[in-house]
Motif scaffolding. Sequence first.
Motif, PDB file in Angstrom:
ATOM      1  N   GLY A 114       0.861  -1.171   0.000  1.00 39.60           N
ATOM      2  CA  GLY A 114       0.000   0.000   0.000  1.00 39.60           C
ATOM      3  C   GLY A 114       0.897   1.220   0.000  1.00 39.60           C
ATOM      4  N   PHE A 115       0.298   2.366  -0.267  1.00 43.27           N
ATOM      5  CA  PHE A 115       1.033   3.619  -0.154  1.00 43.27           C
ATOM      6  C   PHE A 115       0.662   4.277   1.159  1.00 43.27           C
ATOM      7  CE2 PHE A 115       0.881   3.307  -4.869  1.00 43.27           C
ATOM      8  CZ  PHE A 115       2.243   3.369  -5.110  1.00 43.27           C
ATOM      9  N   SER A 116       1.543   5.082   1.677  1.00 44.60           N
ATOM     10  CA  SER A 116       1.292   5.802   2.917  1.00 44.60           C
ATOM     11  C   SER A 116       1.908   7.189   2.791  1.00 44.60           C
ATOM     12  CB  SER A 116       1.930   5.043   4.087  1.00 44.60           C
ATOM     13  OG  SER A 116       1.628   5.653   5.312  1.00 44.60           O
ATOM     14  N   ILE A 117       1.203   8.191   3.311  1.00 44.50           N
ATOM     15  CA  ILE A 117       1.710   9.560   3.263  1.00 44.50           C
ATOM     16  C   ILE A 117       2.338   9.919   4.605  1.00 44.50           C
ATOM     17  CG2 ILE A 117       0.052  10.277   1.509  1.00 44.50           C
ATOM     18  CD1 ILE A 117      -1.588  11.627   3.745  1.00 44.50           C
ATOM     19  N   SER A 118       3.260  10.864   4.573  1.00 45.94           N
ATOM     20  CA  SER A 118       3.914  11.308   5.801  1.00 45.94           C
ATOM     21  C   SER A 118       4.258  12.783   5.676  1.00 45.94           C
ATOM     22  CB  SER A 118       5.179  10.493   6.052  1.00 45.94           C
ATOM     23  OG  SER A 118       5.784  10.882   7.267  1.00 45.94           O
ATOM     24  N   GLY A 119       4.107  13.474   6.782  1.00 44.09           N
ATOM     25  CA  GLY A 119       4.411  14.896   6.807  1.00 44.09           C
ATOM     26  C   GLY A 119       3.916  15.506   8.099  1.00 44.09           C
ATOM     27  N   PHE A 120       3.441  16.737   8.008  1.00 48.15           N
ATOM     28  CA  PHE A 120       3.010  17.469   9.182  1.00 48.15           C
ATOM     29  C   PHE A 120       1.542  17.873   9.026  1.00 48.15           C
ATOM     30  CE2 PHE A 120       7.580  18.120   8.685  1.00 48.15           C
ATOM     31  CZ  PHE A 120       8.010  17.603   9.893  1.00 48.15           C
ATOM     32  N   PRO A 121       0.633  17.087   9.615  1.00 47.05           N
ATOM     33  CA  PRO A 121      -0.795  17.402   9.505  1.00 47.05           C
ATOM     34  C   PRO A 121      -1.242  18.369  10.599  1.00 47.05           C
ATOM     35  CG  PRO A 121      -0.525  15.306  10.590  1.00 47.05           C
ATOM     36  CD  PRO A 121       0.858  15.780  10.216  1.00 47.05           C
ATOM     37  N   ARG A 122      -2.290  19.129  10.289  1.00 49.14           N
ATOM     38  CA  ARG A 122      -3.000  19.919  11.302  1.00 49.14           C
ATOM     39  C   ARG A 122      -4.351  19.247  11.461  1.00 49.14           C
ATOM     40  NH1 ARG A 122      -6.174  24.605  11.348  1.00 49.14           N
ATOM     41  NH2 ARG A 122      -5.855  24.917   9.130  1.00 49.14           N
ATOM     42  N   LYS A 123      -4.705  18.922  12.720  1.00 49.09           N
ATOM     43  CA  LYS A 123      -5.870  18.087  12.986  1.00 49.09           C
ATOM     44  C   LYS A 123      -6.904  18.806  13.847  1.00 49.09           C
ATOM     45  CE  LYS A 123      -2.728  14.142  13.163  1.00 49.09           C
ATOM     46  NZ  LYS A 123      -2.224  13.033  13.968  1.00 49.09           N
ATOM     47  N   GLN A 124      -8.163  18.353  13.690  1.00 53.35           N
ATOM     48  CA  GLN A 124      -9.268  18.801  14.543  1.00 53.35           C
ATOM     49  C   GLN A 124     -10.058  17.578  14.972  1.00 53.35           C
ATOM     50  OE1 GLN A 124     -11.669  21.491  12.263  1.00 53.35           O
ATOM     51  NE2 GLN A 124     -10.248  23.191  12.471  1.00 53.35           N
ATOM     52  N   ARG A 125     -10.448  17.544  16.237  1.00 52.78           N
ATOM     53  CA  ARG A 125     -11.296  16.451  16.714  1.00 52.78           C
ATOM     54  C   ARG A 125     -12.731  16.697  16.276  1.00 52.78           C
ATOM     55  NH1 ARG A 125      -9.252  12.594  19.526  1.00 52.78           N
ATOM     56  NH2 ARG A 125      -7.345  12.916  20.676  1.00 52.78           N
ATOM     57  N   THR A 126     -13.375  15.640  15.796  1.00 52.40           N
ATOM     58  CA  THR A 126     -14.786  15.703  15.418  1.00 52.40           C
ATOM     59  C   THR A 126     -15.464  14.460  15.988  1.00 52.40           C
ATOM     60  OG1 THR A 126     -14.606  14.420  13.371  1.00 52.40           O
ATOM     61  CG2 THR A 126     -14.125  16.790  13.227  1.00 52.40           C
ATOM     62  N   PRO A 127     -16.797  14.432  16.026  1.00 56.79           N
ATOM     63  CA  PRO A 127     -17.483  13.221  16.504  1.00 56.79           C
ATOM     64  C   PRO A 127     -17.175  11.983  15.648  1.00 56.79           C
ATOM     65  CG  PRO A 127     -18.995  15.075  16.447  1.00 56.79           C
ATOM     66  CD  PRO A 127     -17.730  15.529  15.795  1.00 56.79           C
ATOM     67  N   GLU A 128     -16.837  12.187  14.381  1.00 54.67           N
ATOM     68  CA  GLU A 128     -16.548  11.063  13.483  1.00 54.67           C
ATOM     69  C   GLU A 128     -15.122  10.537  13.627  1.00 54.67           C
ATOM     70  OE1 GLU A 128     -17.782  14.086  12.189  1.00 54.67           O
ATOM     71  OE2 GLU A 128     -19.817  13.331  12.462  1.00 54.67           O
ATOM     72  N   GLY A 129     -14.230  11.338  14.175  1.00 56.25           N
ATOM     73  CA  GLY A 129     -12.821  10.966  14.291  1.00 56.25           C
ATOM     74  C   GLY A 129     -11.966  12.210  14.261  1.00 56.25           C
ATOM     75  N   ILE A 130     -10.713  12.048  13.937  1.00 53.48           N
ATOM     76  CA  ILE A 130      -9.772  13.161  13.865  1.00 53.48           C
ATOM     77  C   ILE A 130      -9.708  13.615  12.413  1.00 53.48           C
ATOM     78  CG2 ILE A 130      -7.391  13.888  14.241  1.00 53.48           C
ATOM     79  CD1 ILE A 130      -7.299  11.496  16.307  1.00 53.48           C
ATOM     80  N   LEU A 131     -10.151  14.839  12.150  1.00 52.34           N
ATOM     81  CA  LEU A 131     -10.179  15.377  10.791  1.00 52.34           C
ATOM     82  C   LEU A 131      -8.872  16.102  10.507  1.00 52.34           C
ATOM     83  CD1 LEU A 131     -11.829  15.882   8.198  1.00 52.34           C
ATOM     84  CD2 LEU A 131     -12.618  18.016   9.270  1.00 52.34           C
ATOM     85  N   ILE A 132      -8.207  15.725   9.431  1.00 50.93           N
ATOM     86  CA  ILE A 132      -6.993  16.418   8.997  1.00 50.93           C
ATOM     87  C   ILE A 132      -7.434  17.564   8.101  1.00 50.93           C
ATOM     88  CG2 ILE A 132      -4.839  16.219   7.719  1.00 50.93           C
ATOM     89  CD1 ILE A 132      -4.688  13.325   8.700  1.00 50.93           C
TER      90      ILE A 132
END
Length: 154
Positions: A114-132
Amino acid sequence: MSTATATSYRVYGMPLEAKSYDENDDGTLTITGVASTTNKDYANEIVSQEVLESLAKQAPGLNLFRDHNRHYEGGIGAIVDAWVQENMLWIKAVILKEFASGIKERLDIGMNFGFSISGFPRKQRTPEGILIVDYDLKEITLTYIPMNCDTYET
């Protein structure tokens, strides 16, 4: 720049066709697949559609690594194109000749990547999960165990 030979292979799995590859005349391998989606991954993270669009602009020109090995020996190729289609970030990468036959052989016998991304995300918590909501992409890797199962196919 070489052209691809007539030999072409595709690897299929559920829920979507994840990757394909073409052998190039110069011994390199061009591989295409999904690097990220808007679906929740194993870390409970969701990449927003806007971030996918941003990743597609950032990806071309980045190195492709093997299992997030960022040392010199871990570099196996380069991302040459990226686009978003149906909530999926697709990438096209050219793999160096010295790694091409090993990757092709593994795909031919049914090994999973599989492919995977890497870097520096900015995240927000939501009821569905962590939104990038923003992402400074640093690399994409080819790995046996990606965080987003949509990039991992049989």
